[in-house]
Motif scaffolding. Structure first.
Motif, mmCIF file in Angstrom:
data_model
loop_
_atom_site.group_PDB
_atom_site.id
_atom_site.type_symbol
_atom_site.label_atom_id
_atom_site.label_comp_id
_atom_site.label_asym_id
_atom_site.label_seq_id
_atom_site.Cartn_x
_atom_site.Cartn_y
_atom_site.Cartn_z
ATOM 1 N N GLN A 79 54.943 -1.460 57.533
ATOM 2 C CA GLN A 79 54.119 -0.639 58.447
ATOM 3 C C GLN A 79 54.490 0.838 58.315
ATOM 4 O OE1 GLN A 79 55.029 -2.569 62.165
ATOM 5 N NE2 GLN A 79 53.484 -4.153 61.857
ATOM 6 N N ALA A 80 55.806 1.096 58.245
ATOM 7 C CA ALA A 80 56.267 2.498 58.137
ATOM 8 C C ALA A 80 55.785 3.119 56.831
ATOM 9 C CB ALA A 80 57.798 2.549 58.224
ATOM 10 N N ILE A 81 55.850 2.335 55.764
ATOM 11 C CA ILE A 81 55.420 2.842 54.444
ATOM 12 C C ILE A 81 53.920 3.126 54.465
ATOM 13 C CG2 ILE A 81 55.049 2.141 52.026
ATOM 14 C CD1 ILE A 81 57.905 2.090 51.974
ATOM 15 N N ALA A 82 53.130 2.196 54.998
ATOM 16 C CA ALA A 82 51.668 2.384 55.022
ATOM 17 C C ALA A 82 51.319 3.654 55.808
ATOM 18 C CB ALA A 82 50.999 1.160 55.643
ATOM 19 N N GLU A 83 52.063 3.903 56.882
ATOM 20 C CA GLU A 83 51.839 5.089 57.701
ATOM 21 C C GLU A 83 52.158 6.369 56.921
ATOM 22 O OE1 GLU A 83 50.491 6.839 60.926
ATOM 23 O OE2 GLU A 83 50.553 4.642 60.745
ATOM 24 N N LYS A 84 53.319 6.358 56.255
ATOM 25 C CA LYS A 84 53.758 7.567 55.531
ATOM 26 C C LYS A 84 52.960 7.810 54.254
ATOM 27 C CE LYS A 84 58.599 7.306 57.001
ATOM 28 N NZ LYS A 84 59.980 7.071 56.569
#
Ligand code: ATP
Ligand code: AMP
Ligand code: MG
Length: 196
Positions: A79-84
């Motif tokens: 989730q963090a990667i998709a956001e960044k």
């Protein structure tokens, strides 16, 4: 599906040279094309989650944790990667298969890749004997020892996993050979994919 995909996922087995090839490709993009590429390391995102929760002290301990815990951390990291990843050009440095105490954990399950929507999955490969050599001479990491024949099988299974990501997302799948002493060549191919 979006026509403007900006993420290239770079995978390959431990010690094949992903991070080294990525760093050189990023440099090529900057020097030759004036393009900045954001590199997101999935392991670093997972380590942040796992270390905050007091589960591990270094990144090489993560694949020894119970797989249910790894999956939970993987979900949060994804989730963090998709956001960044909502930037111009992004590389995600990660694995298609993680060798755990209970078989291979799928590094890029459906819920992770659907969020990331990569344009291309790059599979870095190298001669299995050379990979064994790279692992043992790299003192910065604690890599598992693996027989040459198992390294071969692991690489073959990663091909299947990379194709699955293409099937799920419509991403292209590119195999890049990281030949001994030829990081620049592999990096030039990766830079070409990034600039496409
Ligand atoms: P991990 O999945 O564990 O993060 P990795 O795939 O990112 O591994 P690297 O850390 O980039 O692998 O490289 C492993 C070692 O192999 C390093 O010591 C690196 O300098 C060396 N190496 C990488 N590419 C080559 C190459 N083409 N020829 C010789 N040595 C190489
Ligand atoms: P790396 O530095 O790329 O080797 O990543 C460190 C560690 O992060 C790996 O050994 C795995 O335990 C974990 N990791 C990296 N990518 C993934 C992923 N996609 N899914 C699950 N674990 C991962
Ligand atoms: Mg690496």
């Amino acid at each position: 599906m979006s026509e403007s995909r900006n993420v290239v996922i770079v995978t390959g087995i431990p010690g094949v040279g992903k991070t080294t090839v990525i760093n050189t490709a990023v440099e090529i993009c900057k020097q030759k094309h004036g393009e900045d590429v954001l590199v997101l390391n999935f392991g670093t995102e997972m380590f942040e989650v796992a270390s905050k929760a007091g589960q591990v002290k270094n990144r090489d301990e993560m694949r020894k944790m119970p797989t249910s815990q790894q999956r939970d951390n993987q979900r949060l990291a994804g989730q963090a990667i998709a956001e960044k990843a909502r930037k111009a050009k992004v590389i995600v440095d990660t694995h298609t298969l993680i060798q755990t105490n209970n078989g291979y954990l799928i590094g890029l399950p459906e819920w992770v890749v659907r969020a990331i929507q990569p344009k291309t999955v790059v599979l870095i490969e190298a001669d299995s004997e050379k990979i064994a050599g790279r692992r043992s001479s790299d003192e910065t990491r604690t890599r598992d020892s693996q027989a040459i024949s198992d390294i071969q099988i692991h690489q073959e299974m990663c091909r299947a996993a990379a194709i699955s990501v293409g099937t799920l997302t419509g991403a292209t799948v590119r195999r890049i050979m990281n030949r001994e002493g030829k990081v620049e060549e592999a990096a030039a191919e990766l830079a070409q994919t990034l600039m496409e």
